[in-house]
Design an enzyme around this catalytic site. Structure first.
Site: not given
Ligand SMILES: N[C@@H](CCC(=O)N[C@@H](CS)C(=O)NCC(=O)O)C(=O)O
Length: 297
Positions: A40, A167
């Site tokens: 990540c 993204y």
């Molecule tokens: N916490 C932030 C950024 C962190 C983030 O997106 N992390 C991803 C990995 S790169 C994640 O943990 N995704 C889990 C999910 O979407 O269930 C968000 O929600 O946008």
């Protein structure tokens, strides 16, 4: 039942959820555990900053398996410090009714077992500014007061167009949304490429927070974003200045040694079923290219 939705799309455009846990841990050695996925880019920032500041013995690190299963981020084995198998357990310990996504990075209080924060932009800035008493002697100042205006001014477009821009391109479900994200991404990369022609780092003569934030996207670019997210006007390796800048950082202690291309590629190509239903993980590009001389400095 809490949902473990992956990233969502609205009107064809990718929308990122706000961070729910935004407490700011009171600095204390040995109390907190930083939970990351090495795949990540948002978590990767925290790994790099923690290392550069010499906080490895102060805040422990837990690395989850790069592939999320139906219950979300899983530890390869029961976490020896937190005693949990899934990161979600720390989220539910803090908020039993939590229905949002369980995301990394997260800082968990080892005394309560509860997640304290998943506010990734705040985490790294706090490590730099609030945890100063625990920094190793000679640790870099990644967020120097006199440069904060300039750093913040760069962080903003880099977030929208590059860090989150990839993204937006990758998760777009309409042609227009994809093209808009792709155009904004490469316009920003062109601006950064030009800026870096005359300076080694983005702000001043030293590595700062904004270099870390750009690096974690650049290091994933050719391996993942170029193909998987269709960010393919060109590869990073075809932008000589930006590519040399990225290699320079990669070859700096605390950067390349935190990069795990295996976790990165397996996570993206195996987890996003809509984009890569076969789950084939591509063989290239060659990671060795990152060690080519960069001639900067
Ligand atoms: N916490 C932030 C950024 C962190 C983030 O997106 N992390 C991803 C990995 S790169 C994640 O943990 N995704 C889990 C999910 O979407 O269930 C968000 O929600 O946008």
């Amino acid at each position: 039942m809490p949902q473990f939705a992956t990233e969502t799309s609205t009107g064809g455009a990718f929308v990122r959820q706000p961070n729910r846990f935004t407490e700011r841990p009171t600095p204390e050695s040995g109390r907190y555990r930083l939970v990351v996925s090495l795949a990540c880019p948002w978590a990767h920032r925290a790994v790099i900053v923690r290392g550069l500041l010499g906080l490895a013995d102060v805040i422990s690190l837990a690395v989850v398996d790069p592939i999320r299963d139906e219950k979300g981020w899983r530890f390869p084995e029961t976490d020896p410090v937190l005693g949990i198998d899934y990161l979600s357990e720390a989220y539910f310990a803090a908020a039993p009714d939590y229905e949002g996504r369980v995301t990394v990075p997260a800082i968990v209080d080892t005394q309560t077992g509860k997640v304290v924060t998943n506010d990734y932009p705040r985490i790294t800035l706090d490590l730099s500014t609030e945890w100063r008493e625990f920094h190793s002697p000679g640790a870099p100042d990644l967020y120097p007061e006199q440069s904060r205006g300039e750093i913040d001014a760069l962080i903003e477009p880099i977030f929208h167009n590059v860090n989150n821009g990839v993204y937006k391109a990758g998760f777009a479900t309409s042609q227009e949304a994809y093209e808009a994200a792709h155009a904004a991404l490469f316009a920003e990369l062109d601006r950064l490429d030009a800026r870096l022609e005359n300076s080694r780092y983005l702000v001043g003569d030293h590595i700062t927070e904004v270099d870390v934030r750009l690096f974690t996207t650049l290091v994933r670019f050719d391996a993942v974003y170029h193909g998987h997210f269709k960010c393919n006007r060109n590869k990073l390796a075809e932008m000589p200045t930006l590519w040399a800048y990225a290699r320079d950082l990669y070859q700096t202690p605390g950067f390349g040694d935190t990069v795990d291309f295996d976790h990165i590629k397996r996570h993206y190509y195996v987890t996003h079923d809509q984009i890569n239903p076969t789950r084939i993980v591509p063989a290239g590009p060659l990671a060795d290219l990152w060690n080519l001389p960069h001639d900067r400095g």
